[in-house]
Design a protein around this motif. Structure first.
Motif, PDB file in Angstrom:
ATOM      1  N   GLY A   1      -1.537  -4.283   9.084  1.00 19.67           N
ATOM      2  CA  GLY A   1      -1.165  -2.904   9.374  1.00 19.67           C
ATOM      3  C   GLY A   1       0.149  -2.846  10.138  1.00 19.67           C
ATOM      4  O   GLY A   1       0.516  -3.785  10.854  1.00 19.67           O
ATOM      5  N   TYR A   2       0.852  -1.739   9.967  1.00 21.05           N
ATOM      6  CA  TYR A   2       2.114  -1.544  10.712  1.00 21.05           C
ATOM      7  C   TYR A   2       2.341  -0.059  10.915  1.00 21.05           C
ATOM      8  O   TYR A   2       1.751   0.786  10.224  1.00 21.05           O
ATOM      9  N   GLY A   3       3.219   0.233  11.872  1.00 21.64           N
ATOM     10  CA  GLY A   3       3.542   1.628  12.161  1.00 21.64           C
ATOM     11  C   GLY A   3       3.405   1.898  13.640  1.00 21.64           C
ATOM     12  O   GLY A   3       3.016   1.002  14.404  1.00 21.64           O
ATOM     13  N   PRO A   4       3.747   3.121  14.079  1.00 21.89           N
ATOM     14  CA  PRO A   4       3.653   3.437  15.507  1.00 21.89           C
ATOM     15  C   PRO A   4       2.301   3.045  16.094  1.00 21.89           C
ATOM     16  O   PRO A   4       2.211   2.458  17.165  1.00 21.89           O
ATOM     17  N   SER A   5       1.230   3.329  15.379  1.00 21.16           N
ATOM     18  CA  SER A   5      -0.120   3.027  15.884  1.00 21.16           C
ATOM     19  C   SER A   5      -0.599   1.661  15.413  1.00 21.16           C
ATOM     20  O   SER A   5      -1.725   1.259  15.732  1.00 21.16           O
TER      21      SER A   5
ATOM     22  N   THR B   1      -0.568  -2.196   4.881  1.00 20.34           N
ATOM     23  CA  THR B   1      -0.636  -0.725   4.909  1.00 20.34           C
ATOM     24  C   THR B   1      -0.220  -0.123   6.254  1.00 20.34           C
ATOM     25  O   THR B   1      -0.505  -0.692   7.305  1.00 20.34           O
ATOM     26  N   PRO B   2       0.423   1.042   6.189  1.00 17.11           N
ATOM     27  CA  PRO B   2       0.614   1.825   7.414  1.00 17.11           C
ATOM     28  C   PRO B   2      -0.541   2.826   7.498  1.00 17.11           C
ATOM     29  O   PRO B   2      -1.529   2.730   6.756  1.00 17.11           O
ATOM     30  N   GLU B   3      -0.369   3.774   8.389  1.00 20.33           N
ATOM     31  CA  GLU B   3      -1.336   4.869   8.518  1.00 20.33           C
ATOM     32  C   GLU B   3      -0.614   6.137   8.104  1.00 20.33           C
ATOM     33  O   GLU B   3       0.499   6.393   8.567  1.00 20.33           O
ATOM     34  N   TYR B   4      -1.191   6.893   7.189  1.00 20.21           N
ATOM     35  CA  TYR B   4      -0.668   8.217   6.853  1.00 20.21           C
ATOM     36  C   TYR B   4      -1.709   9.230   7.338  1.00 20.21           C
ATOM     37  O   TYR B   4      -2.832   9.264   6.809  1.00 20.21           O
ATOM     38  N   ASN B   5      -1.333  10.036   8.307  1.00 19.75           N
ATOM     39  CA  ASN B   5      -2.263  11.051   8.836  1.00 19.75           C
ATOM     40  C   ASN B   5      -3.643  10.483   9.145  1.00 19.75           C
ATOM     41  O   ASN B   5      -4.671  10.954   8.659  1.00 19.75           O
ATOM     42  N   HIS B   6      -3.602   9.406   9.914  1.00 25.40           N
ATOM     43  CA  HIS B   6      -4.804   8.758  10.450  1.00 25.40           C
ATOM     44  C   HIS B   6      -5.690   8.096   9.399  1.00 25.40           C
ATOM     45  O   HIS B   6      -6.861   7.809   9.673  1.00 25.40           O
ATOM     46  N   SER B   7      -5.173   7.865   8.208  1.00 26.23           N
ATOM     47  CA  SER B   7      -5.967   7.129   7.223  1.00 26.23           C
ATOM     48  C   SER B   7      -5.033   6.281   6.367  1.00 26.23           C
ATOM     49  O   SER B   7      -3.844   6.136   6.688  1.00 26.23           O
TER      50      SER B   7
ATOM     51  N   GLY C   1       0.759  -1.251   0.000  1.00 23.40           N
ATOM     52  CA  GLY C   1       0.000   0.000   0.000  1.00 23.40           C
ATOM     53  C   GLY C   1       0.785   1.293   0.000  1.00 23.40           C
ATOM     54  O   GLY C   1       0.187   2.368   0.033  1.00 23.40           O
ATOM     55  N   THR C   2       2.136   1.226  -0.013  1.00 22.41           N
ATOM     56  CA  THR C   2       2.918   2.465  -0.088  1.00 22.41           C
ATOM     57  C   THR C   2       3.948   2.344  -1.209  1.00 22.41           C
ATOM     58  O   THR C   2       4.297   1.227  -1.631  1.00 22.41           O
ATOM     59  N   THR C   3       4.438   3.494  -1.666  1.00 20.91           N
ATOM     60  CA  THR C   3       5.379   3.487  -2.797  1.00 20.91           C
ATOM     61  C   THR C   3       6.618   4.343  -2.528  1.00 20.91           C
ATOM     62  O   THR C   3       7.489   4.414  -3.375  1.00 20.91           O
ATOM     63  N   ARG C   4       6.678   5.010  -1.380  1.00 18.11           N
ATOM     64  CA  ARG C   4       7.770   5.973  -1.168  1.00 18.11           C
ATOM     65  C   ARG C   4       9.120   5.253  -1.062  1.00 18.11           C
ATOM     66  O   ARG C   4       9.187   4.071  -0.683  1.00 18.11           O
ATOM     67  N   GLU C   5      10.177   6.013  -1.380  1.00 16.96           N
ATOM     68  CA  GLU C   5      11.534   5.489  -1.251  1.00 16.96           C
ATOM     69  C   GLU C   5      11.785   5.105   0.210  1.00 16.96           C
ATOM     70  O   GLU C   5      11.382   5.843   1.121  1.00 16.96           O
ATOM     71  N   GLY C   6      12.385   3.974   0.418  1.00 14.94           N
ATOM     72  CA  GLY C   6      12.736   3.559   1.779  1.00 14.94           C
ATOM     73  C   GLY C   6      11.556   3.051   2.591  1.00 14.94           C
ATOM     74  O   GLY C   6      11.660   2.914   3.809  1.00 14.94           O
ATOM     75  N   ARG C   7      10.492   2.732   1.934  1.00 15.26           N
ATOM     76  CA  ARG C   7       9.274   2.297   2.646  1.00 15.26           C
ATOM     77  C   ARG C   7       9.541   1.067   3.517  1.00 15.26           C
ATOM     78  O   ARG C   7      10.324   0.183   3.129  1.00 15.26           O
ATOM     79  N   PHE C   8       8.840   0.997   4.628  1.00 15.70           N
ATOM     80  CA  PHE C   8       8.939  -0.162   5.521  1.00 15.70           C
ATOM     81  C   PHE C   8       8.039  -1.296   5.017  1.00 15.70           C
ATOM     82  O   PHE C   8       8.162  -2.447   5.444  1.00 15.70           O
ATOM     83  N   ALA C   9       7.147  -0.970   4.105  1.00 13.86           N
ATOM     84  CA  ALA C   9       6.189  -1.941   3.567  1.00 13.86           C
ATOM     85  C   ALA C   9       6.878  -3.222   3.088  1.00 13.86           C
ATOM     86  O   ALA C   9       6.328  -4.317   3.230  1.00 13.86           O
ATOM     87  N   ASP C  10       8.101  -3.070   2.526  1.00 11.24           N
ATOM     88  CA  ASP C  10       8.797  -4.250   1.995  1.00 11.24           C
ATOM     89  C   ASP C  10       9.105  -5.267   3.101  1.00 11.24           C
ATOM     90  O   ASP C  10       9.031  -6.469   2.885  1.00 11.24           O
TER      91      ASP C  10
END
Ligand SMILES: Cc1cc2nc3c(=O)[nH]c(=O)nc-3n(C[C@H](O)[C@H](O)[C@H](O)COP(=O)(O)O)c2cc1C
Length: 192
Positions: free
Chosen positions: A116-120, A85-91, A12-21
């Motif tokens: 899901g993953y991330g601080p929350s 997926t992570p959460e970006y700004n609560h969504s 669900g994410t595409t940014r460089e260095g994403r944790f999604a991998d």
């Protein structure tokens, strides 16, 4: 023997260095021996879609040209989806929402599971995604994985798919149990 359910694992994410991998690799490793499923990774980096620009919503006119048309065709070949997926700004991340907006029949009436993953742990993103999924007539399942807080932070630098604690595993079992139950109910009905 029942044919395995063909499940698309959407990154669900595409940014460089994403944790999604890291999380996707963890999921694929952990589920490799599950004969009830055939999991394929669907990486949004490989399916680049413009910001939604169609004259009609795909519920009424499915995009048919180029990458936009291929996206729905790809989704149609699956019996259900797991979204990592992570959460970006609560969504959910915008790129993931755009990928949902760009199709309709490919999502329709299929089970949807969330890792899901991330601080929350992406709790709020997961709840948003479940509501979005309902608009496609999907079955957002109750079981879910949330890699949160210390479990997430402890692996942020190391980025080792094998380093997540085993106490997460029962949540994966519950998610897969729900996916198997709903997938085996919806698959024959969709083919009928
Ligand atoms: C734009 C942006 C917004 C974020 N918002 C949240 C948030 O609302 N809640 C949260 O728990 N984490 C939030 N985070 C932290 C992400 O959960 C964390 O960076 C995660 O690794 C992002 O996934 P990715 O590495 O695959 O992009 C945010 C990160 C970004 C880049």
């Amino acid at each position: 023997m029942t044919e395995p359910l063909k499940i698309g694992v959407i990154v669900g994410t595409t940014r460089e260095g994403r944790f999604a991998d890291v999380v996707t690799e963890w999921f694929m490793d952990k589920t490799a021996s599950r004969s009830a499923f055939k999991f394929d990774v669907i990486d949004l980096r490989d399916h680049v879609l413009p910001h939604f620009e169609e004259a009609m919503a795909p519920a009424y006119a499915e995009p048919s040209e180029g990458a936009k048309g291929k996206w729905n065709d790809l989704l149609k070949s699956y019996d259900g989806f797991i979204v990592v997926t992570p959460e970006y700004n609560h969504s959910i991340p915008g790129v993931l929402k755009n990928a949902f907006d760009y199709a309709y029949t490919g999502w329709r009436r299929k089970p949807l599971g969330i890792v899901g993953y991330g601080p929350s742990g992406a709790m709020r993103a997961a709840e948003h995604l479940r509501v979005i999924a309902i608009n496609f007539g999907m079955v957002p399942v109750r079981g879910a994985v949330h890699i949160a807080g210390a479990d997430f932070f402890a692996n942020m630098t190391e980025r080792d798919p094998k380093a997540f604690p085993e106490h997460i595993d029962p949540t994966l079992d519950e998610l897969l149990g729900d996916m198997e139950f709903w997938g085996n109910l919806t698959k024959p009905a969709l083919k009928a």
